[in-house]
Design an enzyme around this catalytic site. Structure first.
Site, PDB file in Angstrom:
ATOM      1  N   ARG A   6       0.797  -1.221   0.000  1.00 59.45           N
ATOM      2  CA  ARG A   6       0.000   0.000   0.000  1.00 59.45           C
ATOM      3  C   ARG A   6       0.833   1.277   0.000  1.00 59.45           C
ATOM      4  O   ARG A   6       0.380   2.328  -0.415  1.00 59.45           O
ATOM      5  CB  ARG A   6      -0.980  -0.040   1.166  1.00 59.45           C
ATOM      6  CG  ARG A   6      -2.099  -0.975   0.843  1.00 59.45           C
ATOM      7  CD  ARG A   6      -2.869  -1.475   2.013  1.00 59.45           C
ATOM      8  NE  ARG A   6      -3.921  -2.364   1.520  1.00 59.45           N
ATOM      9  CZ  ARG A   6      -3.729  -3.644   1.236  1.00 59.45           C
ATOM     10  NH1 ARG A   6      -2.551  -4.191   1.415  1.00 59.45           N
ATOM     11  NH2 ARG A   6      -4.705  -4.377   0.764  1.00 59.45           N
ATOM     12  N   ASP A  14       3.197   0.424  15.094  1.00 67.56           N
ATOM     13  CA  ASP A  14       3.941  -0.692  14.509  1.00 67.56           C
ATOM     14  C   ASP A  14       4.659  -1.550  15.559  1.00 67.56           C
ATOM     15  O   ASP A  14       5.291  -2.548  15.202  1.00 67.56           O
ATOM     16  CB  ASP A  14       4.957  -0.160  13.471  1.00 67.56           C
ATOM     17  CG  ASP A  14       4.264   0.459  12.268  1.00 67.56           C
ATOM     18  OD1 ASP A  14       3.079   0.170  12.051  1.00 67.56           O
ATOM     19  OD2 ASP A  14       4.912   1.249  11.560  1.00 67.56           O
ATOM     20  N   ARG A  47       8.318  -8.787   4.281  1.00 67.97           N
ATOM     21  CA  ARG A  47       8.087  -7.467   3.695  1.00 67.97           C
ATOM     22  C   ARG A  47       8.908  -6.408   4.408  1.00 67.97           C
ATOM     23  O   ARG A  47       9.283  -5.410   3.801  1.00 67.97           O
ATOM     24  CB  ARG A  47       6.604  -7.068   3.799  1.00 67.97           C
ATOM     25  CG  ARG A  47       5.699  -7.799   2.850  1.00 67.97           C
ATOM     26  CD  ARG A  47       4.321  -7.172   2.918  1.00 67.97           C
ATOM     27  NE  ARG A  47       4.457  -5.740   3.039  1.00 67.97           N
ATOM     28  CZ  ARG A  47       3.742  -4.963   3.836  1.00 67.97           C
ATOM     29  NH1 ARG A  47       2.792  -5.462   4.565  1.00 67.97           N
ATOM     30  NH2 ARG A  47       3.959  -3.667   3.887  1.00 67.97           N
TER      31      ARG A  47
HETATM   32  N1  EPU Z   1      -5.608   8.347   7.571  1.00 65.91           N
HETATM   33  C1  EPU Z   1      -6.714   9.037   7.169  1.00 65.91           C
HETATM   34  N2  EPU Z   1      -6.706   9.614   5.927  1.00 65.91           N
HETATM   35  C2  EPU Z   1      -5.629   9.531   5.100  1.00 65.91           C
HETATM   36  C3  EPU Z   1      -4.492   8.827   5.530  1.00 65.91           C
HETATM   37  C4  EPU Z   1      -4.498   8.239   6.769  1.00 65.91           C
HETATM   38  O1  EPU Z   1      -7.692   9.145   7.910  1.00 65.91           O
HETATM   39  O2  EPU Z   1      -5.684  10.089   3.992  1.00 65.91           O
HETATM   40  C5  EPU Z   1      -5.582   7.718   8.885  1.00 65.91           C
HETATM   41  C6  EPU Z   1      -5.296   6.233   8.847  1.00 65.91           C
HETATM   42  O3  EPU Z   1      -6.463   5.482   8.619  1.00 65.91           O
HETATM   43  C7  EPU Z   1      -4.712   5.985  10.206  1.00 65.91           C
HETATM   44  C8  EPU Z   1      -3.926   7.265  10.470  1.00 65.91           C
HETATM   45  O4  EPU Z   1      -4.488   8.250   9.607  1.00 65.91           O
HETATM   46  O5  EPU Z   1      -5.738   5.904  11.157  1.00 65.91           O
HETATM   47  C9  EPU Z   1      -2.436   7.162  10.210  1.00 65.91           C
HETATM   48  O6  EPU Z   1      -2.200   6.619   8.927  1.00 65.91           O
HETATM   49  P1  EPU Z   1      -0.948   7.084   8.062  1.00 65.91           P
HETATM   50  O7  EPU Z   1      -1.420   7.741   6.819  1.00 65.91           O
HETATM   51  O8  EPU Z   1      -0.003   7.869   8.922  1.00 65.91           O
HETATM   52  O9  EPU Z   1      -0.303   5.686   7.669  1.00 65.91           O
HETATM   53  P2  EPU Z   1       0.606   5.448   6.395  1.00 65.91           P
HETATM   54  O10 EPU Z   1       1.361   6.672   6.100  1.00 65.91           O
HETATM   55  O11 EPU Z   1      -0.208   4.833   5.318  1.00 65.91           O
HETATM   56  C10 EPU Z   1       2.741   4.674   7.694  1.00 65.91           C
HETATM   57  C11 EPU Z   1       3.562   3.430   7.794  1.00 65.91           C
HETATM   58  C12 EPU Z   1       2.784   2.349   8.552  1.00 65.91           C
HETATM   59  C13 EPU Z   1       2.454   2.905   9.932  1.00 65.91           C
HETATM   60  C14 EPU Z   1       1.666   4.221   9.800  1.00 65.91           C
HETATM   61  C15 EPU Z   1       1.383   4.885  11.130  1.00 65.91           C
HETATM   62  C16 EPU Z   1       4.886   3.514   5.785  1.00 65.91           C
HETATM   63  C17 EPU Z   1       5.259   2.891   4.497  1.00 65.91           C
HETATM   64  N3  EPU Z   1       3.886   2.952   6.459  1.00 65.91           N
HETATM   65  O12 EPU Z   1       1.574   4.309   6.952  1.00 65.91           O
HETATM   66  O13 EPU Z   1       3.682   1.249   8.694  1.00 65.91           O
HETATM   67  O14 EPU Z   1       1.702   1.964  10.655  1.00 65.91           O
HETATM   68  O15 EPU Z   1       2.418   5.152   8.998  1.00 65.91           O
HETATM   69  O16 EPU Z   1       2.546   5.193  11.784  1.00 65.91           O
HETATM   70  O17 EPU Z   1       5.517   4.474   6.211  1.00 65.91           O
HETATM   71  C18 EPU Z   1       4.303  -0.991   8.943  1.00 65.91           C
HETATM   72  O18 EPU Z   1       5.475  -0.644   8.725  1.00 65.91           O
HETATM   73  O19 EPU Z   1       3.999  -2.138   9.400  1.00 65.91           O
HETATM   74  C19 EPU Z   1       3.229  -0.042   8.677  1.00 65.91           C
HETATM   75  C20 EPU Z   1       1.957  -0.414   8.491  1.00 65.91           C
END
Ligand code: EPU
Length: 434
Positions: A93, A308, A400
């Site tokens: 994703r 995480d 991963r």
């Molecule tokens: N959210 C929204 N709207 C958006 C985007 C996110 O409501 O447009 C919400 C999400 O549903 C969640 C929160 O905001 O409740 C945080 O999500 P975020 O967008 O920060 O997650 P991400 O950027 O998609 C990254 C890490 C994840 C980690 C999260 C939170 C990467 C590649 N992934 O994801 O890592 O859990 O931040 O810290 O940087 C992992 O490494 O196992 C992993 C899932």
């Protein structure tokens, strides 16, 4: 399909080197779309997500690869393509982080929507809000997010959402703003160290980003960016996973090559649970207690306890002498590991976005299923302390984000083997992995 067979009972001892941060290297690799000339990214872990993003970028005309020493070299050779296909995005994703760079540099993007996954819904409304503010409105068509943006302009935008800010949404907006006309202010920006690391890379490319790592980021757009050389920060989640393993196994492990200041919340939890943690700037030594104490854990955006590490901490708290409450404030449904831990004898009760952990039950080996990357790590850790043998299936999730975790745990005294459980045909996920 590979599985890990974990023999319980070892006390981990020794030193382990942490790898570069998966969640830093991915957006940094995507940022190479913005520049001209070769970028050299050092310290990338040998994990499947890095290889998946290399494929996504290759389809977008960014050529290169990863050397055995962890150096990723990338260069845009064909600035034409703008499509990130579902077949690749569904595998990871984080591929969504090509959206901002494509709109900024190629003025057009068609990127598959990531869809939901086992850790919950993964909306991108905040990514879209940030890009729209810069003059790149997007629509959703046939499962793709589609945008045309002849010219981007600076703007002020607030990126906080109901669960805090968004790491990759901040990354996408920040990357797009580097080439926009004028100044962009992101308020409510994600403060995770990986965002600051991305900004450091962008600045080496010639961008002008200030304040990354704080809730207020200011970006002055520039005409063009060039390739740059950068070493990614250490993986604080991998480090935390080894530290929790040490605490759980009454071990004595020094995790080297870390950035200790990124680990404050995890160190605090470990100390509250009775572990002895000594630190220098780049190493953390964790000595596990004979009996762990219960601790309440609430995940929060940085600098809070990372979501995480929630699953790994839950495995640890299963051993504590008393009741702990684990509350998930980022992904309220990120609890797929609960049922698997229960199969190993853990006494857990889910109440909404929280789990009550009645510690002290003896864990015993079982066949369990990794549902996502961190759930997989949690089950391996539980296996280290369970009586008998734990067989963790679907460890492609683990691969991963952790580089050869079993070899590195074995070097600390664990007894873990990898084999093929022969279930490939029946179990192979039809579409989408975490
Ligand atoms: N959210 C929204 N709207 C958006 C985007 C996110 O409501 O447009 C919400 C999400 O549903 C969640 C929160 O905001 O409740 C945080 O999500 P975020 O967008 O920060 O997650 P991400 O950027 O998609 C990254 C890490 C994840 C980690 C999260 C939170 C990467 C590649 N992934 O994801 O890592 O859990 O931040 O810290 O940087 C992992 O490494 O196992 C992993 C899932």
């Amino acid at each position: 399909m590979d599985r890990l067979i974990v023999k319980g009972g070892a006390r981990l001892k020794g030193t382990v080197q942490v790898k570069g941060a998966k969640n830093s290297v991915l957006p940094i690799m995507a940022a190479t779309l913005l520049g001209e000339g070769q970028s050299v990214i050092q310290g990338s872990p040998d994990v499947r997500d890095v290889h998946t993003l290399l494929k996504v970028l290759d389809a977008l005309g960014v050529r290169g690869g990863r050397d055995a020493d962890g150096t990723v070299r990338l260069e845009v050779q064909d600035a034409g393509p703008t499509l990130a296909h579902y077949d690749l995005v569904r595998q990871m994703r984080a591929s969504i982080c090509v959206l901002g760079p494509l709109l900024a540099r190629r003025h057009r993007a068609r990127v598959s929507l990531p869809g939901g996954c086992v850790i919950g819904v993964r909306p991108i409304d905040l990514h879209r809000k940030g890009l729209k503010a810069l003059g790149a409105p997007t629509t959703i068509e046939d499962g793709y997010v589609v945008g045309d943006a002849p010219r981007l302009h600076g703007a002020s935008v607030f990126l906080g959402g109901p669960f805090g800010s968004t790491v990759l949404g901040t990354a996408n907006t920040m990357m797009a703003a580097t080439l926009a006309d004028g100044v962009t202010i992101i308020e409510g920006a994600a403060c995770e160290p990986e965002v600051a690391d991305l900004a450091a890379f962008l600045n080496k490319m010639g961008a002008r980003v200030e304040g990354a790592g704080s809730p207020l980021v200011r970006i002055r757009g520039v005409e063009r960016l060039r390739g740059a050389t950068h070493r990614v920060i250490p993986d604080r989640i991998e480090a935390a996973t080894f530290m929790v393993a040490a605490a759980m196994t009454r071990g004595d492990v020094t995790v080297e090559g870390v950035c200790t200041e990124h680990l404050g919340a995890v160190i605090d939890i470990l100390r509250s649970a009775g572990a002895e943690v000594t630190t220098s700037d780049s190493a953390c030594r964790v000595v596990g207690p004979e009996k762990l104490a219960p601790v309440d854990v609430t995940t929060l955006p940085y600098p809070g306890v990372p979501t995480d590490v929630q699953a790994q901490l839950m495995a640890m708290l299963c051993l504590a002498d008393g009741i702990s409450v684990v509350t998930e404030k980022i992904y309220p449904d990120r609890f797929m590991h609960v049922a698997e831990l229960q199969r190993m004898g853990a006494d857990l009760r889910k109440e909404g976005p929280a789990v009550i952990v009645n510690g002290g039950a003896k864990l015993s080996g079982a066949t369990v299923m990794a549902s996502d990357l961190r759930a997989g790590a949690c089950l391996v850790l539980a296996g280290l302390v369970a009586k008998g043998e734990t067989r963790v299936r679907r460890i492609y999730h683990l691969d991963r984000g952790y580089e050869r975790i079993e070899e590195r745990l074995n070097a600390l005294g664990a007894e873990i083997t990898r084999d093929d459980d022969g279930e490939e045909a029946r179990d192979k996920p039809k579409d989408g992995e975490e």
